[in-house]
Every structure is written in C-alpha cells, then in structure tokens.
Design a protein around this motif. Structure first.
Motif, PDB file in Angstrom:
ATOM      1  N   SER A 304       1.265  -1.185   0.126  1.00 46.04           N
ATOM      2  CA  SER A 304      -0.001  -0.019  -0.385  1.00 46.04           C
ATOM      3  C   SER A 304       1.167   0.878   0.423  1.00 46.04           C
ATOM      4  O   SER A 304       1.119   2.522  -0.285  1.00 46.04           O
ATOM      5  N   ILE A 305       2.134   1.309   0.798  1.00 45.28           N
ATOM      6  CA  ILE A 305       3.222   1.992   0.355  1.00 45.28           C
ATOM      7  C   ILE A 305       3.413   2.869  -0.268  1.00 45.28           C
ATOM      8  O   ILE A 305       3.382   3.595  -1.388  1.00 45.28           O
ATOM      9  N   GLY A 306       3.702   1.458  -1.524  1.00 42.67           N
ATOM     10  CA  GLY A 306       4.716   1.568  -3.749  1.00 42.67           C
ATOM     11  C   GLY A 306       3.189   2.488  -4.056  1.00 42.67           C
ATOM     12  O   GLY A 306       2.847   3.273  -4.545  1.00 42.67           O
ATOM     13  N   HIS A 307       1.728   1.275  -3.672  1.00 41.37           N
ATOM     14  CA  HIS A 307       0.056   2.055  -4.184  1.00 41.37           C
ATOM     15  C   HIS A 307       0.570   3.048  -4.182  1.00 41.37           C
ATOM     16  O   HIS A 307      -0.169   4.834  -5.171  1.00 41.37           O
ATOM     17  N   MET A 308       0.546   4.132  -2.952  1.00 42.15           N
ATOM     18  CA  MET A 308       0.256   5.592  -2.779  1.00 42.15           C
ATOM     19  C   MET A 308       1.135   6.426  -3.514  1.00 42.15           C
ATOM     20  O   MET A 308       1.050   7.308  -4.027  1.00 42.15           O
ATOM     21  N   GLY A 309       2.711   5.681  -3.758  1.00 41.49           N
ATOM     22  CA  GLY A 309       3.143   6.332  -4.738  1.00 41.49           C
ATOM     23  C   GLY A 309       3.375   6.058  -6.110  1.00 41.49           C
ATOM     24  O   GLY A 309       2.785   7.650  -6.140  1.00 41.49           O
ATOM     25  N   TYR A 310       2.798   5.203  -6.321  1.00 42.20           N
ATOM     26  CA  TYR A 310       2.106   5.736  -7.416  1.00 42.20           C
ATOM     27  C   TYR A 310       0.700   6.683  -7.671  1.00 42.20           C
ATOM     28  O   TYR A 310       0.993   6.794  -8.872  1.00 42.20           O
ATOM     29  N   ALA A 311      -0.120   6.693  -7.415  1.00 43.90           N
ATOM     30  CA  ALA A 311      -0.963   7.490  -7.350  1.00 43.90           C
ATOM     31  C   ALA A 311      -0.420   9.115  -7.316  1.00 43.90           C
ATOM     32  O   ALA A 311      -1.431  10.098  -7.764  1.00 43.90           O
ATOM     33  N   GLY A 314       0.441  10.638 -10.299  1.00 42.82           N
ATOM     34  CA  GLY A 314       0.035  11.742 -11.097  1.00 42.82           C
ATOM     35  C   GLY A 314      -0.955  12.502 -10.652  1.00 42.82           C
ATOM     36  O   GLY A 314      -0.825  14.116 -11.231  1.00 42.82           O
ATOM     37  N   LEU A 315      -0.852  12.867  -8.552  1.00 42.58           N
ATOM     38  CA  LEU A 315      -0.422  14.633  -8.456  1.00 42.58           C
ATOM     39  C   LEU A 315       0.234  14.952  -8.926  1.00 42.58           C
ATOM     40  O   LEU A 315      -0.131  16.086  -8.894  1.00 42.58           O
ATOM     41  N   ALA A 316       1.756  14.227  -8.691  1.00 43.68           N
ATOM     42  CA  ALA A 316       2.722  15.195  -9.326  1.00 43.68           C
ATOM     43  C   ALA A 316       2.909  16.062 -10.417  1.00 43.68           C
ATOM     44  O   ALA A 316       3.205  16.911 -10.851  1.00 43.68           O
ATOM     45  N   SER A 317       2.036  15.326 -11.797  1.00 44.00           N
ATOM     46  CA  SER A 317       1.469  16.480 -12.472  1.00 44.00           C
ATOM     47  C   SER A 317       0.422  17.333 -12.832  1.00 44.00           C
ATOM     48  O   SER A 317       0.676  18.399 -13.347  1.00 44.00           O
ATOM     49  N   GLY A 318       0.150  17.483 -11.981  1.00 44.01           N
ATOM     50  CA  GLY A 318      -0.934  18.894 -11.782  1.00 44.01           C
ATOM     51  C   GLY A 318      -1.372  19.296 -12.429  1.00 44.01           C
ATOM     52  O   GLY A 318      -2.679  19.987 -12.976  1.00 44.01           O
ATOM     53  N   SER A 319      -2.086  18.022 -13.067  1.00 45.64           N
ATOM     54  CA  SER A 319      -2.830  18.622 -14.431  1.00 45.64           C
ATOM     55  C   SER A 319      -4.169  17.726 -14.464  1.00 45.64           C
ATOM     56  O   SER A 319      -4.289  16.898 -13.074  1.00 45.64           O
ATOM     57  N   MET A 320      -5.304  18.375 -15.634  1.00 47.10           N
ATOM     58  CA  MET A 320      -6.804  17.432 -14.821  1.00 47.10           C
ATOM     59  C   MET A 320      -6.773  15.376 -15.198  1.00 47.10           C
ATOM     60  O   MET A 320      -6.828  15.215 -14.655  1.00 47.10           O
ATOM     61  N   ALA A 321      -6.122  15.279 -16.032  1.00 48.79           N
ATOM     62  CA  ALA A 321      -5.518  13.870 -16.500  1.00 48.79           C
ATOM     63  C   ALA A 321      -5.309  13.840 -15.168  1.00 48.79           C
ATOM     64  O   ALA A 321      -5.162  12.666 -14.621  1.00 48.79           O
ATOM     65  N   GLY A 322      -3.867  14.275 -15.137  1.00 43.39           N
ATOM     66  CA  GLY A 322      -3.490  13.664 -13.071  1.00 43.39           C
ATOM     67  C   GLY A 322      -4.347  13.294 -12.160  1.00 43.39           C
ATOM     68  O   GLY A 322      -4.206  12.233 -11.938  1.00 43.39           O
ATOM     69  N   VAL A 323      -5.048  14.001 -11.652  1.00 42.68           N
ATOM     70  CA  VAL A 323      -5.816  14.151 -11.356  1.00 42.68           C
ATOM     71  C   VAL A 323      -6.957  12.815 -11.544  1.00 42.68           C
ATOM     72  O   VAL A 323      -7.575  12.571 -10.687  1.00 42.68           O
ATOM     73  N   ARG A 324      -7.072  13.013 -12.642  1.00 36.88           N
ATOM     74  CA  ARG A 324      -8.429  11.735 -13.034  1.00 36.88           C
ATOM     75  C   ARG A 324      -7.338  10.344 -12.918  1.00 36.88           C
ATOM     76  O   ARG A 324      -8.127   9.374 -12.683  1.00 36.88           O
ATOM     77  N   GLY A 325      -6.178  10.352 -13.159  1.00 37.16           N
ATOM     78  CA  GLY A 325      -5.369   9.137 -12.876  1.00 37.16           C
ATOM     79  C   GLY A 325      -5.314   8.937 -11.371  1.00 37.16           C
ATOM     80  O   GLY A 325      -6.204   7.729 -11.187  1.00 37.16           O
ATOM     81  N   VAL A 326      -5.525  10.123 -10.097  1.00 36.45           N
ATOM     82  CA  VAL A 326      -5.768   9.533  -9.630  1.00 36.45           C
ATOM     83  C   VAL A 326      -6.746   9.076  -8.367  1.00 36.45           C
ATOM     84  O   VAL A 326      -6.708   7.797  -8.008  1.00 36.45           O
ATOM     85  N   ALA A 389      -6.857  -4.400 -14.258  1.00 34.08           N
ATOM     86  CA  ALA A 389      -7.683  -3.198 -13.383  1.00 34.08           C
ATOM     87  C   ALA A 389      -6.503  -2.387 -13.309  1.00 34.08           C
ATOM     88  O   ALA A 389      -5.958  -1.547 -13.465  1.00 34.08           O
ATOM     89  N   GLY A 390      -5.677  -3.206 -11.683  1.00 34.60           N
ATOM     90  CA  GLY A 390      -3.959  -2.555 -11.869  1.00 34.60           C
ATOM     91  C   GLY A 390      -3.630  -1.575 -13.352  1.00 34.60           C
ATOM     92  O   GLY A 390      -2.262  -1.074 -12.705  1.00 34.60           O
ATOM     93  N   PHE A 391      -2.926  -2.724 -14.183  1.00 35.84           N
ATOM     94  CA  PHE A 391      -2.175  -2.070 -15.499  1.00 35.84           C
ATOM     95  C   PHE A 391      -2.995  -0.577 -15.808  1.00 35.84           C
ATOM     96  O   PHE A 391      -2.492   0.014 -16.091  1.00 35.84           O
ATOM     97  N   PHE A 392      -4.443  -0.948 -15.997  1.00 41.58           N
ATOM     98  CA  PHE A 392      -5.004   0.129 -15.819  1.00 41.58           C
ATOM     99  C   PHE A 392      -4.632   1.784 -15.140  1.00 41.58           C
ATOM    100  O   PHE A 392      -4.838   2.891 -15.540  1.00 41.58           O
ATOM    101  N   ALA A 393      -4.686   1.279 -14.315  1.00 42.99           N
ATOM    102  CA  ALA A 393      -4.343   2.406 -13.107  1.00 42.99           C
ATOM    103  C   ALA A 393      -3.248   3.217 -13.814  1.00 42.99           C
ATOM    104  O   ALA A 393      -2.765   4.331 -13.430  1.00 42.99           O
ATOM    105  N   LYS A 394      -2.114   2.150 -13.872  1.00 40.15           N
ATOM    106  CA  LYS A 394      -0.244   2.550 -13.641  1.00 40.15           C
ATOM    107  C   LYS A 394      -0.459   3.781 -15.252  1.00 40.15           C
ATOM    108  O   LYS A 394       0.024   4.101 -15.197  1.00 40.15           O
ATOM    109  N   TYR A 395      -1.033   2.549 -15.705  1.00 41.89           N
ATOM    110  CA  TYR A 395      -1.373   3.514 -17.278  1.00 41.89           C
ATOM    111  C   TYR A 395      -1.465   4.931 -17.190  1.00 41.89           C
ATOM    112  O   TYR A 395      -1.112   5.786 -17.666  1.00 41.89           O
ATOM    113  N   PHE A 396      -2.319   5.734 -16.381  1.00 39.60           N
ATOM    114  CA  PHE A 396      -2.889   6.769 -16.517  1.00 39.60           C
ATOM    115  C   PHE A 396      -2.575   7.698 -16.073  1.00 39.60           C
ATOM    116  O   PHE A 396      -2.326   8.754 -16.280  1.00 39.60           O
TER     117      PHE A 396
END
Length: 480
Positions: A304-311, A314-326, A389-396
């Motif tokens: 779960s620590i790792g997964h929070m890092g992946y999420a 998306g936030l680091a990008s600071g864009s709409m695509a990033g927030v959607r990804g998160v 599903a986990g692949f798509f989560a990381k992909y976005f």
C-alpha cells in the motif's frame, strides 16, 4: 448566516448529517441493549452507510456550504462514494470474524460510522479549519479501532504506535496551517489561492506548505512518514486492517488533491517537488522493502505504501489528466485491496486459528481452487500486469506524468513496478507450485462475495472501464 443559507447548507451536507445522527442513535441502541447488541448495531450501521450513500448519489446538489467551509462537487461525490463503499465492505467482512477478533462489541460499528463521517467531511473540506476538524474526527475513531482488541498485546501496541505518530503528524499539520494562515491571512482554499496569485510566495508560506504536506503524507502512509504502517497493519485485527487500507486512504488522498490543486495552484512548482520526492521514495521503498516479508499483512502494508507512491505520480503532474488518474487509481486500488484482505480473512485453519504467513498459502490451488484463482487475479492486478485493472490504473498516472514532462518520475515508476512484480508473483508461486501443508476451513459467504466481486471487477475492467473513466474525468474537471 441567514435561515435560507443555513437550509441550503444542511441540504448539501445531508449525507454527513445522516451519518452523525445515525452514529449517535446506534450508540444509544448499543448502550441500552447491552453487550449482546453487536450484530444488531453492525447491521444497522451498514444500513445507515448505505442510506447516506444513496442520498449522496441521488439527492445531493453541488455548491458551497457553511460560509465556504464545506464544498459539494463532482470530485467530492466520486471520492465519497468510494469511501462509503470501502467502509461498508469492511463492515460486512467483519461479520463472521467478530467473535474471534473481539469485534462483536457495539462500539466497533459506531466508531466505523463516526470515522466515515470524518472521511466525508475531509473530502468536502474547503478551508484549513474544516479540514483539520474532519481529519481529527476520523483519526480519533481510528486510534480506538486499531486497539479495540484489548486482550491482544499486538493490537494494543498497534493502537498506541498509531496514536503517538498520528498526534505528531497532527501537530505538524496544524503548525503548517498556522504558517499558511499567518502569511496569507486566509483559511479558505480559494482565498489562499487568490492571495498567492496577488502577493506571490514567501519563504514562510513554503515552510507552511511543506509542513502541511508532511502531515497529509502521514495519513496516506507515504515515505518518509510510513513508519507506522507495517506495524499497525500487522498488529491490528485483520478486519480493522482491511478497513484501514481502503477508505481512510481514499479520503486522505482526496484531501491532498484538493488542497494542492485548489489552495496551492499558484505555487505549483514548490509543491510539485515535494510530491515528486515523496512519490519516488514511496514507490522504491514499497517495492524493495516488501521483498523480504513473510507475513502477508506486512506485505500488504508495503504494497500500500508503494501504491500511494504510484497514485502521487498522477498528482505530481498537476494536470486534469493527473487528477483523473489519481481518482481512478484510488478506485482500483481500493477494490484490489479489499479483495485481497477478504482472502486474508478467509485464511483460517480447520481448528479455527487465523494464519497470516505467506507460506500458509502453500498448495492452495489444490485445496481451494476458487480462492487461489481469485488471489492470483488480484496479485497480477496489484503487480500491474495487463489486462487487469491494476495495469490501467498505472497506465493513466504514468501517462499524465509523461504529458507533464516528468519523464524521470514515470521511468522510476515503471522500474519499481517491475521490482514489485517479484513479490506478488512469489505469492502466486507458493499457491500453485508448493506442496499443500493443510487446508483452510470453509470460507464464510460474505468473504466469498467480497473477493468474488473484486476478482470480477479486476478482470472485467477492460469492458466496464469507459463509464468509470468518464465519472473520474467529470470529477477531475471540478478543478480545471
């Protein structure tokens, strides 16, 4: 505040009011019915959460309430539905285990309802003060829940560790808020953003921002504020751990997104550095520290620590695509985690004792093929292997990072996914290729339901991903 604005405010926050009143009524029912009311109160608590969820989806409008301290928008609704689903599922999963884990007291469901109320308020918080109050409401309930099994030394220790470190993080958060208030003169998120646009940033404000991010990073257990996670996950009763891993993470991530995207948008360059650092550290630690784990709950903690890092990528990008990804990432992460914990809860020997070692899964494919298959699907998904599903989560989230030109971040993310795949595949290897040491008792119906649905969701995400992606996009559009 006039009567009209108060009425409008109450309408926007009806789901929260349902939970608050429901929690108090359940407390009364529990007190007056005595010790045996645990199952009744649990059933009623699930009903209260479901009613709040339906009201939220069907009858709650959008807008600001209570003088701008509370906001209801598409993003808040999306994340609140996730938090409620996480809480309801965790409660349903405790039913069969209440007696053995000492969770058959009526206080347990009441505390879950109150902490869920805190989560919903956190997701809707639109000022520093309402954010802090909601966070404390959620945390205080969680501290007690972690240590609810008083006869277990491990559970008490977990609660104490969580409480001491949680108090530290609250202090840091408050200190950061006081600095931000001192240097901008505002506590509302939009006001802070306006003040930053007009006056520019000052050193004191950056300090405040860093302290706030540190306090919030603790809540999502991101490195370097992850110290409590493995111990609390391992020590707390398993149904409690399942709850900890899902709903509070969703709420804390939603709160982090709202505060950096709304209040600190003008100083994006400052917080982006912090988020990138936390994200890289979490992904790497989550991948490497999990390799040596033998206890599956500790493995899930590092996971779960790792997964929070992946999420956070998306936030680091600071864009709409990033927030959607998160938003999508948190949804998929929650489903995978709840499914995995349902299986961990089903790991009990015929003699009635629960086991938690990875080696206890040996030969599961021959003794319980259905459970082994579902856990295999979930492990592949957690590792991010297509078409799960986990692949798509990381992909976005990685695509959002690449669009924001954070190439190094995306590359490190992909590499740590590869390292992480090792320990997920190890669990699969133990189940399918090792000799069976003994078999598990019959799995309770509610657990089968939870891990069956999550397995189906993870497998079928390819087919149902469209509408879910659209909902996440509508949620992300709130900020842009």
């Amino acid at each position: 505040m006039t009567a009209d604005t108060l009425l409008a405010s109450l309408q926007l926050s009806t789901p929260e009011i349902i939970l608050a009143v429901g929690g108090l009524v359940l407390l009364m029912i529990g007190v007056f019915s005595g010790e045996r009311s645990g199952t009744t109160v649990t059933g009623l608590a699930v009903a209260v959460l479901i009613i709040a969820g339906l009201w939220l989806v069907l009858a709650t409008g959008e807008g600001q309430a209570y003088g701008g301290a509370f906001v209801s928008d598409a993003f808040a609704k999306f994340m609140k539905v996730l938090a409620l689903i996480g809480s309801i599922t965790a409660m349903v999963m405790t039913v069969g285990h209440a007696r053995s884990e000492q969770l058959d007291r009526f206080e347990f469901p009441v505390l879950i309802v109150l902490s869920t109320l805190g989560m919903l308020l956190m997701i809707s918080a639109n000022s520093l003060l309402s954010l802090y109050l909601a966070l404390e409401l959620q945390s205080l309930a969680l501290y007690v829940v972690a240590a609810i099994n008083r006869d277990s030394l491990r559970s008490t220790e977990a609660g104490l560790k969580y409480f001491v470190l949680g108090a530290l993080s609250s202090g840091m958060l408050l200190y950061g808020m006081s600095l931000v208030y001192g240097f901008t003169g505002h506590i509302g998120f939009q006001d802070i953003a306006a003040a930053l646009t007009a006056e520019g940033r000052s050193l004191g404000l950056v300090f405040g921002l860093v302290f706030i991010l540190a306090g919030l990073a603790f809540k999502i257990s991101a490195v370097p504020f992850h110290m409590w996670t493995p111990d609390v996950y391992e020590g707390a009763p398993t149904p409690v751990t399942a709850f900890f891993a899902a709903a509070p993470k969703v709420a804390a991530m939603a709160m982090l997104v709202r505060i950096v995207i709304e209040a600190f948008q003008p100083v994006v360059a400052d917080w982006q550095q912090v988020i990138v650092f936390i994200s890289i550290a979490s992904m790497l630690l989550g991948s490497f520290a999990a390799i040596g784990q033998k206890n599956i709950k500790r493995l899930m903690a590092y996971s779960s620590i790792g997964h929070m890092g992946y999420a956070l990528v998306g936030l680091a990008s600071g864009s709409m695509a990033g927030v959607r990804g998160v938003a999508l990432y948190m949804l998929i992460y929650m489903v995978m985690t709840l499914g995995t914990f349902a299986i961990i809860l089903a790991m009990r020997r015929k003699e009635g004792e629960n086991v938690e070692e990875i080696s206890d899964l040996a030969g599961l494919s021959s003794t319980n093929p259905f459970m082994a298959t579902v856990l295999t699907i979930l492990m592949f998904s957690l590792a991010g292997i297509p078409p799960m599903a986990g692949f798509f989560a990381k992909y976005f989230v990685f695509m959002a990072a690449i669009e924001a030109q954070l190439y190094a971040l995306a590359i490190i993310g992909v590499l740590s996914s590869v390292v992480g795949a090792y320990y997920y595949l190890r669990v699969i290897k133990v189940m399918w290729f090792d000799e069976a040491t003994g078999e598990f008792a019959r799995t309770a119906g509610e657990l089968k339901l939870v891990f069956g649905i999550s397995g189906l969701f993870v497998l079928g995400y390819v087919l149902i991903g469209g509408p879910i992606g659209n909902a996440a996009e509508a949620a992300a559009r709130t900020f842009f």
